[in-house]
Scaffold this motif. Structure first.
Motif, PDB file in Angstrom:
ATOM      1  N   GLY A  64       2.499   3.051  -4.296  1.00  0.00           N
ATOM      2  CA  GLY A  64       3.557   2.041  -4.266  1.00  0.00           C
ATOM      3  C   GLY A  64       3.942   1.686  -2.840  1.00  0.00           C
ATOM      4  O   GLY A  64       4.101   0.509  -2.494  1.00  0.00           O
ATOM      5  N   GLY A  65       4.065   2.710  -2.004  1.00  0.00           N
ATOM      6  CA  GLY A  65       4.427   2.484  -0.615  1.00  0.00           C
ATOM      7  C   GLY A  65       3.387   1.626   0.092  1.00  0.00           C
ATOM      8  O   GLY A  65       3.713   0.640   0.760  1.00  0.00           O
ATOM      9  N   TYR A  66       2.120   1.981  -0.082  1.00  0.00           N
ATOM     10  CA  TYR A  66       1.078   1.231   0.615  1.00  0.00           C
ATOM     11  C   TYR A  66       0.919  -0.183   0.072  1.00  0.00           C
ATOM     12  O   TYR A  66       0.613  -1.111   0.813  1.00  0.00           O
ATOM     13  CB  TYR A  66      -0.257   1.993   0.566  1.00  0.00           C
ATOM     14  N   ILE A  67       1.144  -0.325  -1.228  1.00  0.00           N
ATOM     15  CA  ILE A  67       1.093  -1.685  -1.782  1.00  0.00           C
ATOM     16  C   ILE A  67       2.137  -2.544  -1.076  1.00  0.00           C
ATOM     17  O   ILE A  67       1.865  -3.664  -0.636  1.00  0.00           O
ATOM     18  CB  ILE A  67       1.354  -1.643  -3.306  1.00  0.00           C
ATOM     19  N   THR A  68       3.325  -1.991  -0.934  1.00  0.00           N
ATOM     20  CA  THR A  68       4.391  -2.730  -0.269  1.00  0.00           C
ATOM     21  C   THR A  68       4.016  -3.063   1.170  1.00  0.00           C
ATOM     22  O   THR A  68       4.149  -4.206   1.622  1.00  0.00           O
ATOM     23  CB  THR A  68       5.683  -1.901  -0.287  1.00  0.00           C
ATOM     24  N   VAL A  69       3.530  -2.045   1.873  1.00  0.00           N
ATOM     25  CA  VAL A  69       3.163  -2.266   3.276  1.00  0.00           C
ATOM     26  C   VAL A  69       2.107  -3.363   3.404  1.00  0.00           C
ATOM     27  O   VAL A  69       2.226  -4.289   4.198  1.00  0.00           O
ATOM     28  CB  VAL A  69       2.643  -0.952   3.888  1.00  0.00           C
ATOM     29  N   LEU A  70       1.082  -3.260   2.565  1.00  0.00           N
ATOM     30  CA  LEU A  70      -0.007  -4.234   2.649  1.00  0.00           C
ATOM     31  C   LEU A  70       0.478  -5.636   2.328  1.00  0.00           C
ATOM     32  O   LEU A  70       0.172  -6.590   3.031  1.00  0.00           O
ATOM     33  CB  LEU A  70      -1.125  -3.849   1.683  1.00  0.00           C
ATOM     34  N   LEU A  71       1.253  -5.725   1.246  1.00  0.00           N
ATOM     35  CA  LEU A  71       1.731  -7.046   0.851  1.00  0.00           C
ATOM     36  C   LEU A  71       2.595  -7.659   1.937  1.00  0.00           C
ATOM     37  O   LEU A  71       2.494  -8.845   2.249  1.00  0.00           O
ATOM     38  CB  LEU A  71       2.526  -6.954  -0.455  1.00  0.00           C
ATOM     39  N   MET A  72       3.439  -6.838   2.530  1.00  0.00           N
ATOM     40  CA  MET A  72       4.348  -7.376   3.531  1.00  0.00           C
ATOM     41  C   MET A  72       3.616  -7.718   4.820  1.00  0.00           C
ATOM     42  O   MET A  72       3.829  -8.772   5.405  1.00  0.00           O
ATOM     43  CB  MET A  72       5.479  -6.388   3.817  1.00  0.00           C
ATOM     44  N   GLN A  73       2.722  -6.797   5.235  1.00  0.00           N
ATOM     45  CA  GLN A  73       2.063  -7.019   6.522  1.00  0.00           C
ATOM     46  C   GLN A  73       0.966  -8.070   6.447  1.00  0.00           C
ATOM     47  O   GLN A  73       0.847  -8.921   7.309  1.00  0.00           O
ATOM     48  CB  GLN A  73       1.459  -5.712   7.025  1.00  0.00           C
ATOM     49  N   LEU A 110      11.797  -7.885  -1.378  1.00  0.00           N
ATOM     50  CA  LEU A 110      12.345  -7.783  -2.737  1.00  0.00           C
ATOM     51  C   LEU A 110      11.274  -8.014  -3.792  1.00  0.00           C
ATOM     52  O   LEU A 110      11.270  -7.377  -4.840  1.00  0.00           O
ATOM     53  CB  LEU A 110      13.466  -8.801  -2.930  1.00  0.00           C
ATOM     54  N   LEU A 111      10.357  -8.911  -3.499  1.00  0.00           N
ATOM     55  CA  LEU A 111       9.301  -9.204  -4.448  1.00  0.00           C
ATOM     56  C   LEU A 111       8.282  -8.073  -4.486  1.00  0.00           C
ATOM     57  O   LEU A 111       7.628  -7.815  -5.497  1.00  0.00           O
ATOM     58  CB  LEU A 111       8.622 -10.520  -4.052  1.00  0.00           C
ATOM     59  N   CYS A 112       8.187  -7.378  -3.351  1.00  0.00           N
ATOM     60  CA  CYS A 112       7.235  -6.273  -3.278  1.00  0.00           C
ATOM     61  C   CYS A 112       7.596  -5.137  -4.232  1.00  0.00           C
ATOM     62  O   CYS A 112       6.724  -4.455  -4.746  1.00  0.00           O
ATOM     63  CB  CYS A 112       7.190  -5.701  -1.874  1.00  0.00           C
ATOM     64  N   LEU A 113       8.880  -4.955  -4.445  1.00  0.00           N
ATOM     65  CA  LEU A 113       9.285  -3.808  -5.264  1.00  0.00           C
ATOM     66  C   LEU A 113       8.707  -3.879  -6.675  1.00  0.00           C
ATOM     67  O   LEU A 113       8.056  -2.936  -7.117  1.00  0.00           O
ATOM     68  CB  LEU A 113      10.811  -3.694  -5.302  1.00  0.00           C
ATOM     69  N   PRO A 114       8.941  -4.993  -7.398  1.00  0.00           N
ATOM     70  CA  PRO A 114       8.318  -5.048  -8.727  1.00  0.00           C
ATOM     71  C   PRO A 114       6.804  -4.984  -8.662  1.00  0.00           C
ATOM     72  O   PRO A 114       6.170  -4.398  -9.541  1.00  0.00           O
ATOM     73  CB  PRO A 114       8.787  -6.385  -9.304  1.00  0.00           C
ATOM     74  N   LEU A 115       6.231  -5.552  -7.612  1.00  0.00           N
ATOM     75  CA  LEU A 115       4.772  -5.501  -7.504  1.00  0.00           C
ATOM     76  C   LEU A 115       4.292  -4.069  -7.286  1.00  0.00           C
ATOM     77  O   LEU A 115       3.269  -3.658  -7.831  1.00  0.00           O
ATOM     78  CB  LEU A 115       4.294  -6.408  -6.367  1.00  0.00           C
ATOM     79  N   ALA A 116       5.056  -3.321  -6.499  1.00  0.00           N
ATOM     80  CA  ALA A 116       4.702  -1.921  -6.293  1.00  0.00           C
ATOM     81  C   ALA A 116       4.773  -1.181  -7.620  1.00  0.00           C
ATOM     82  O   ALA A 116       3.912  -0.355  -7.949  1.00  0.00           O
ATOM     83  CB  ALA A 116       5.635  -1.268  -5.288  1.00  0.00           C
ATOM     84  N   PHE A 117       5.805  -1.496  -8.386  1.00  0.00           N
ATOM     85  CA  PHE A 117       5.946  -0.867  -9.696  1.00  0.00           C
ATOM     86  C   PHE A 117       4.724  -1.189 -10.551  1.00  0.00           C
ATOM     87  O   PHE A 117       4.067  -0.305 -11.101  1.00  0.00           O
ATOM     88  CB  PHE A 117       7.221  -1.361 -10.376  1.00  0.00           C
ATOM     89  N   LEU A 118       4.397  -2.478 -10.618  1.00  0.00           N
ATOM     90  CA  LEU A 118       3.291  -2.894 -11.478  1.00  0.00           C
ATOM     91  C   LEU A 118       1.962  -2.334 -10.999  1.00  0.00           C
ATOM     92  O   LEU A 118       1.152  -1.858 -11.793  1.00  0.00           O
ATOM     93  CB  LEU A 118       3.219  -4.424 -11.531  1.00  0.00           C
TER      94      LEU A 118
END
Ligand SMILES: Nc1ncnc2c1ncn2[C@@H]1O[C@H](COP(=O)(O)OP(=O)(O)OP(=O)(O)O)[C@@H](O)[C@H]1O
Ligand SMILES: Nc1ncnc2c1ncn2[C@@H]1O[C@H](COP(=O)(O)OP(=O)(O)OP(=O)(O)O)[C@@H](O)[C@H]1O
Ligand SMILES: [Mg+2]
Ligand SMILES: [Mg+2]
Lengths: 291, 366, 259, 324, 234
Positions: free
Chosen positions: A43-52, A59-67
């Motif tokens: 989840g953490g890396y998904i967020t990092v990748l999506l953001m970077q 905020l959108l990253c959070l549900p995506l990390a969940f999914l």
């Protein structure tokens, strides 16, 4: 003083969010999933990748990390985890540790071993202070955000478990898979969705926690102990147990480190040992018994 | 043409110290790539081993390297206990041990065969304690991780600051395993010093700075000063604006303005997917140089005692600046720089603004 | 009275709001063949759990052969000769029947703490184990781990374990549930044939067996003793018929005449 | 007649199999024949002893522990401190290490009396971490995070110096392992061992046949602590060093993995697991120092999916077939 | 009456071990079958195979025309199987009420109907499964099968551990349910007499094969046959 209390609560909530997925897989499904931290890391890396890389807002990253984590969880459940439910706990430990090793090495290979950072949006970075003197209450906005997310999650989960049949079907499947299936419960679907949900929660926890705890490939191993402590102290039969345990530990830890810094490292462990010797099934167990 | 000259490089390549291992290995390989793998007629062979930061593993690996591989030099050593555990082997087998990372002062005293090319913590903390009072920072709270190096840093910083007329009203020690710095930072905030001095292992540094900013401590007029580990070049760029203006002292910055360093940084980044070299890398790079020079001096003959003799007293221009291996202590002597994190071309760098020349390890002078 | 072996007085056990045992007073005489009956959930198992120390009483006293054992640890009660069977099998799943019995017999003979000699070393122990295996028709499955046995065999092992303990007071909680009709009598005959100074308390819902076995009966209802007496008295008691026996009485209304 | 059959059946479980003495002969010959592997033989022997110790509590008594390093570390520091401050004789030091761990084990045994697996895992884990923090705080005694230096060991039996190749060390550790293995074997095949298994299988029933469950657990835990202490002492003595990592979480976790890989509850599990695990780690990390954990993880995953029994103890398939 | 269940040349077992061999029988709608046999002859195995809880090696089972053996265990409940396992297997971390609601399907048998049949359970609604007495667990197991609203009840020793008065009542209830509601039932029991009295048909197993199959009445009337088949004196 109030600030310390608030920090304790926020820290506790963070622990809770990270341990929540584990409380689901381990507490409810009775599967010792030490790879929990790996899902959180995902989840953490998904967020990092999506953001970077893709510039997706936090905020959108959070549900995506969940999914994302839930999807990984679902795939792994179907392919690898399923045969293991019936195996002894020790096998599950071996398996999930093995999986963690693989996850750690893979992330290391693809993402490098350095720490990753999440750049929060401006509105989450500030801080609000109320009152003055000894009663100042300073709240970091991000911590406030964590507390809020956590509260919502708890309510939703509690609702699902107590107001729908899903909770009892799940526990029935865990208690006796064979008989539950024989009585018409689709054990496979129940387990699949629960496991995916638990992994999703882990992913969400990882996405939220990376900011405070840092994120590098050793994440799953580094924080495993904390997840376990929360679940053990909270007992494994409900969601509120781990929540209260996490709050208790969070507040005790923060307050302890503030007021008696010398005891710093000992407080959490001592507290845990004392509680577990006093109440071996965890602080908050499902008791039943009222006719 | 003699037998190959073997260097056994033992490093933590996995686990929490993994970055240390990566940086050093990459630097060592870069050195070989730049300077060729034949020295004084002997082919140099590098054997890399992962000790996962477990001293007993380090020791066994060293033992095997010495006995089975017959290595000519041992090198690496990610953490102090590893170096300490290998020291007796170095002594017993008369094999030079080049310490490239571990930074506790006493390591070089553990064996006459140990040579260090990294740095020592007292070196950099003392430099900071010299700089602070001159810049109106007199009242400083220290915050260190509660283990050997942290305690070293605290001790030398405090002593020197007090000697320089400063005050340390409170010394906080954070447990090794500590996910949240909130209580400690809150305590600092309530104490309202001029500055907070921090030493934490490189991974945790970012968290401290973030939470420092989040807690509004800079706005409350508290400055953050630290040893260079906190703004580790390896990660600095990802830390974001919270790191801006943090003042640190260290012996190496990737932004060190010298041609030698420019060349080093460029080559390193090119060879390693744009990874920025940090102080670990320079320790490994210089360590290789020391080994090469020593081998040259012995005319390719090698031999433990001769190699160590040849290492002592080497003076050279390193990417970090001038370096001198003290012949007496076998420890490194170099400049310590004061740096401030600044943004240049959209990237964060530790920009040097002051220097204290030729700092010997203060730990040895007592 | 010296011939009372086991007695309890004013025994109370509460689970949260439920009173499972309510002021039970009961005497078990030396050599008794005593049955404890009562509706489901009357508290019979709970009473056995209290007597054997698996549960701690909320109030009351338990006396075994003149000594107060109310707070005595369970295993020490066993050492004093009080042994039980469980309503739901409690077996050592990974051990074979032979290993199980050899262990129990060793433990019984004070060899349980022996750590230098192997388990099968003592001839007396193996012989006694063998004897029990034969008696309970377990000899042919003696080397199969308990978890793979059919239910009936496991049930037999459960009782064999209790007898292996050489009990002086034996508490049987529905010992023959799951055992086929033919073998039930046999097992109870084995129990009935225990030495005359062994006292037995039997819990059982099979009234044929109970009435053929018991010389004395206690009826428990809602945690409390409803009545106590000899089998004829109990069978004739309308209150017992009302709450427990029903009207089919002993053999069931549809049973053939020659029951 | 039939009693003989019962007798024979019970005795057959305790008999030495042919491959057992063979294994030990090979083990003792290895430092001589393959002298370049002496150091790793030493490490394997120590790990095997440590895993054997865990098997006594986990495999035989059913008490899980994620803090077994507490005893390992305690033994290590006790032996190292004794050598540093009192006398360098290895055997006396070993005895001191064992004694210290035994005392600690007896004292800690009350923490594992009650509770579920998870509780036990966490309590033991917590105890080990507290010891770790203590050892860190008491740096005047233990050297803190830098490790305890200046431990110099004297020659074994006054004669055999610890050599650089590590052969003396390997034989020393192997001998200690063999002795403790033999003792454990006797113990576990005795009625005492059977009572432990009974407690593992069904505590309630164990109590109800008169087994003093509490004190048995205490004794088993204490014996296991002694063995772990011995392993720790061996490590400290053969490496001449002790540092905080002897208490670390991963040491407890590794030994559990090793034991489970080899199989719990049959004594050789620890030995086998130690051999497989250590050799594989050494082999893999030599090939790819950065990413060897991936392959190790893969091995564990495959091992579990295929079935531990089938991969490591192929002959058990037949045994199971006969039983069912 | 139309045929509800047909079992044809069924064989099943545990792992590789074969316990049942070539078992065939059929059952009409609304009929009750007594399944008898000595200890360990495979009665439970047969019941569990019908419920989908043991490994089937071969043969077919059809329930009202649908191929039961092709259905996953959880689909069999939907197809109309209601199972009372021999060891009760109450879900231990659910309360009595949850044990019922977790599996309930719409139909005539509601939780309230179960509570009316077993008032004892109503009093223990909030207790966890493990906190019940043996007999209460047995009642719950029967109730749990009823709320599935099945067409075929599989009762594995349902009377074991129940008080005589409850036994009577339960037997009467089974009779009533099968007669009035057209439900079928297979009952395993150790007391052949009690169960033959309310059954229409009887099947006797020995070592995993059917050794006798016929009406309950004729078996009940022939104590000698019964004795030979079961080794029972009565
Ligand atoms: N741990 C517990 N918590 C709450 N209630 C309990 C607990 N154990 C037993 N009970 C209740 O106490 C009552 C007595 O139970 P007990 O097992 O003694 O009955 P019993 O007479 O043995 O019945 P049966 O003949 O059905 O076995 C039951 O109603 C049961 O629900
Ligand atoms: N889980 C299992 N694994 C292997 N074999 C088993 C298993 N369960 C039962 N068996 C074997 O299958 C055979 C039939 O067992 P089953 O339980 O069906 O008998 P049963 O007729 O129901 O007996 P009972 O009257 O004792 O309940 C027995 O020989 C038993 O040993
Ligand atoms: Mg009962
Ligand atoms: Mg059966």
């Amino acid at each position: 003083m109030l600030t310390i209390l608030f920090d304790g609560i926020a820290y506790g909530m963070l622990l809770f969010i990270l341990a929540l997925g584990l409380a689901v897989t381990m507490g409810l499904m009775n599967f010792i999933n030490l790879a929990h931290g790996a899902f959180a890391m995902a989840g953490g890396y998904i967020t990092v990748l999506l953001m970077q890389r893709a510039g997706v807002p936090f905020l959108l990253c959070l549900p995506l990390a969940f999914l994302g984590a839930a999807l990984i969880g679902a795939v792994l459940e179907r392919t690898l985890y399923r045969p293991l439910y019936r195996k002894p706990h020790l096998d599950q430990v071996l398996f999930s540790i093995g999986l963690t090793f693989m996850a750690v090495a893979s992330v290391d290979y693809f993402m490098g071993s350095t720490q990753q950072f999440i750049q929060l949006p401006q509105w989450l970075r500030g801080r609000t202070e109320i009152g003055s003197g000894a009663w100042t209450l300073g709240m970091g906005h991000y911590r406030l955000f964590i507390v809020a997310v956590c509260a919502v999650l708890t309510l939703v989960l509690q609702y699902i478990l107590s107001r729908t049949r899903f909770g009892s079907r799940l526990r029935a499947s865990v208690d006796d898979q064979r008989v539950a299936a024989g009585l018409g419960i689709n054990v496979n679907i129940v387990f699949l969705s629960t496991f995916a949900f638990g992994s999703g929660l882990a992913g969400l926890g990882g996405a939220l926690g990376a900011e405070v705890l840092g994120l590098d490939p050793s994440f799953p191993l580094k924080f495993m102990i904390y997840f376990l402590i929360v679940v053990a102290v909270g007992g494994t039969s409900s969601i509120t147990g781990p929540l209260l345990a996490a709050l208790l530990l969070g507040i005790a830890d923060v307050a302890g480190k503030y007021y008696i810094p010398k005891m710093g490292a000992f407080i959490v462990y001592l507290l845990m040992i004392v509680i577990l010797i006093w109440r071996p099934q965890g602080l908050f167990v499902r008791q039943g018994g009222k006719a | 043409q003699g037998a190959p000259f073997k260097i056994g490089l033992i490093l933590p390549m996995t686990g929490q110290q993994a970055t240390t291992g990566r940086q050093i290995e990459a630097a060592a390989r870069l050195w070989i790539a730049q300077n060729g793998d034949t020295v004084a007629g002997r082919k140099v062979e590098l054997i890399v081993k992962d000790d996962t930061s477990l001293p007993d593993q380090t020791r066994r690996l060293a033992q095997e390297l010495v006995v089975n591989e017959k290595v000519d030099v041992l090198a690496g050593m990610g953490i102090t206990p590893s170096a300490m555990a290998v020291a007796p082997i170095a002594t017993q087998s008369k094999t030079p041990l080049v310490v490239m990372a571990a930074a506790t002062s006493s390591i070089t005293e553990a064996s006459p065969f140990i040579v260090r090319t990294s740095f020592t913590l007292p070196q950099v903390s003392v430099a900071l304690a010299d700089w602070a009072p001159k810049n109106n920072i007199k009242n400083v709270v220290t915050l260190v991780t509660d283990y050997g190096p942290g305690i070293d840093a605290e001790k030398y910083f405090k002593e020197r600051l007090q000697f320089n007329g400063g005050k340390v009203p409170e010394s906080l020690r954070v447990p090794l395993r500590n996910p949240d710095f909130a209580p400690f930072l809150q305590k600092v905030r309530d104490l309202k010093p001029d500055a907070l001095f921090v030493f934490v292992p490189s991974g945790a540094g970012a968290a401290v700075m973030k939470q420092f900013g989040e807690r509004g401590m800079d706005k409350a007029g508290i400055k953050l000063i630290a040893t260079g580990d906190v703004t580790d070049d390896d990660q600095l760029n990802d830390m974001g604006d919270v790191a801006l203006n943090v003042v640190t002292s260290h012996h190496y910055s990737a932004a060190h303005p010298s041609p030698a360093n420019k060349k080093f940084v460029e080559a390193f980044q090119k060879a390693n997917r744009n990874l920025r070299p940090n102080f670990m890398a320079v320790g490994g790079y210089d360590g290789m140089r020391v080994i090469y020079e020593a081998l040259k001096k012995t005319g390719g003959k090698g031999g433990g005692p001769a190699l160590v003799e040849a290492m002592k007293g080497q003076i050279f221009e390193s990417p970090r600046g001038p370096v001198f291996i003290d012949a007496q202590t076998r420890d490194v002597v170099h400049n310590v720089y004061l740096r401030k994190v600044e943004k240049k071309d959209g990237q964060l760098w530790n920009v040097e603004f002051d220097v204290i020349k030729d700092v010997k390890d203060p730990g040895k002078t007592k | 009275m010296s011939d009372v072996v086991l007695s309890c007085a004013g025994l109370v056990k509460k689970f949260g709001g439920i009173t499972a045992t309510s002021h039970v007073t009961l005497d078990l005489r030396r050599g008794a063949r005593h049955a404890l009956i009562g509706p489901n959930g009357a508290g019979k198992t709970t009473l056995v759990n209290l007597l054997t120390g698996v549960l701690e009483p909320t109030a009351g006293r338990i006396v075994l052969e003149g000594q107060d054992i109310t707070r005595l640890a369970p295993h020490l009660r066993v050492r004093r000769g009080m042994v039980r069977t469980f309503q739901i099998n409690q077996l050592f799943s990974s051990m074979t029947p032979l290993q199980t019995l050899a262990l129990v017999v060793s433990q019984q003979r004070g060899l349980g703490g022996t750590f230098w000699q192997a388990l099968g070393r003592d001839r007396g122990v193996t012989e006694r184990s063998e004897q029990l295996l034969e008696r309970f028709r377990l000899a042919e499955v003696m080397d199969i781990p308990t978890e793979y046995l059919a239910y009936g065999k496991r049930r037999l092992l459960e009782i064999a374990i209790a007898l292996a303990c050489d009990p002086r007071v034996l508490l049987l909680d529905e010992p023959v549930a799951g055992v086929p009709a033919g073998e039930r009598e046999e097992i109870l005959q084995t129990v009935a044939a225990l030495p005359a100074d062994v006292s037995v308390l039997l819990i059982e819902h099979d009234m044929d067996l109970v009435f053929s076995f018991a010389k004395r009966m206690t009826v428990l209802v809602n945690g409390a003793v409803l009545t106590e007496g000899d089998p004829e008295q109990i069978a004739a008691d309308p209150r017992v018929r009302e709450v427990y026996l029903g009207h089919g009485a002993t053999a069931g209304e549809e049973a053939p005449a020659h029951a | 007649m039939n009693a003989d059959r019962a007798h024979a059946s019970l005795r057959s479980a305790t008999r030495w199999r042919l491959w057992e003495p063979l294994l030990w002969v090979v083990a003792f010959a290895s430092p001589l024949v393959l002298s370049q592997y002496a150091a790793i033989v030493n490490e394997i022997a120590i790990t095997a002893l440590f895993a054997l110790s865990l098997d006594l509590v986990l495999g035989f008594t059913g008490i899980v522990s994620l803090g077994h390093a507490a005893f390992f570390g305690f033994g290590a520091y006790a032996a190292a401190l004794f050598a540093k401050h009192f006398m360098p004789d290895p055997l006396v030091g070993l005895a001191v290490g064992i004694a210290a761990a035994t005392v600690l084990g007896a004292a800690a045994s009350f923490t594992v009396q009650r509770g579920s697996d998870l509780t036990r895992l966490m309590v033991t884990l917590g105890a080990a971490l507290i010891l770790l923090e203590l050892a860190n705080k008491l740096d005047w005694l233990t050297g803190g995070a830098d490790g305890l230096q200046g431990v110099v060991m004297g020659p074994l039996l006054g004669k055999f110096e610890f050599d650089l190749a590590g052969r003396t060390a390997a034989w020393y550790s192997l001998t200690v392992l063999l002795i403790f293995f033999f003792i454990s074997r006797r113990l576990m095949h005795s009625p005492f061992g059977a009572t432990l298994k009974a407690i593992r299988d069904n505590r309630l029933r164990a109590m109800s046949i008169g087994i003093p469950v509490g004190s048995r657990i205490t004794v088993a835990y204490t014996i296991a602590a002694a063995l772990a202490g011995a392993a720790g002492a061996l490590l400290a003595q053969t490496t001449g060093f002790a540092s905080l990592d002897v208490f670390e979480f991963h040491r407890s976790a590794d030994v559990m993995l090793i034991l489970v890989v080899g199989g719990t509850g049959w004594l050789y599990g620890g030995v086998l697991g130690a051999i497989v695990f250590k050799l594989m780690q050494d082999f893999l990390s030599a090939i790819t120092p950065q990413y060897w954990t991936f392959w190790l993880g893969l091995f564990l995953v495959v091992l579990v999916l295929v079935g531990r029994d089938r991969l490591l103890k192929p002959w058990t398939i037949f045994r199971r077939g006969r039983a069912a | 009456m139309p045929e509800l269940l047909k079992v044809d040349r069924l064989s099943a077992g545990y792992g590789e071990a074969v316990v049942l061999q070539d078992v065939s029988f059929s059952l009409d709608e609304g009929a009750t079958l007594a399944l008898l046999g000595r200890n360990g002859t495979g009665k439970t195995t047969l019941i569990n195979t019908l419920a989908g809880a043991t490994r089937q090696h071969g043969g077919t089972m059809t329930l009202g025309g649908a191929a039961l053996h092709k259905l996953a265990p959880h689909q069999r409940a939907a197809a109309g199987i209601g199972w009372v396992p021999q060891e009760r297997n109450i879900f231990k971390s659910l309360t009595v009420h949850e044990n019922l609601t977790a599996v309930a399907r719409p139909g005539r048998w509601t939780t309230d109907a179960v509570y009316t049949m077993f008032p004892r359970l109503a009093e223990r609604k909030g207790n966890l499964g493990t906190q019940l007495s043996g007999g209460e667990q047995q009642m719950l197991a029967v109730g749990r099968a009823l709320v599935l609203n099945p067409r075929l009840l599989l009762l594995d020793e349902p009377l074991e551990g129940l008080a005589p008065i409850i036994v009577e009542e339960l037997l009467r209830a089974i009779r009533r349910i099968t007669r009035d509601e057209g439900l079928s039932a297979i009952i395993v029991e150790q007391h052949p007499q009690a169960i033959l009295a309310i059954s229409d048909r009887a099947v006797v197993l020995d070592r995993g094969t059917v050794v006798h199959s016929g009406t309950a009445r004729e078996l009940r009337a022939d104590p000698a046959l019964l004795d030979r088949l079961l080794g029972v004196a009565r």
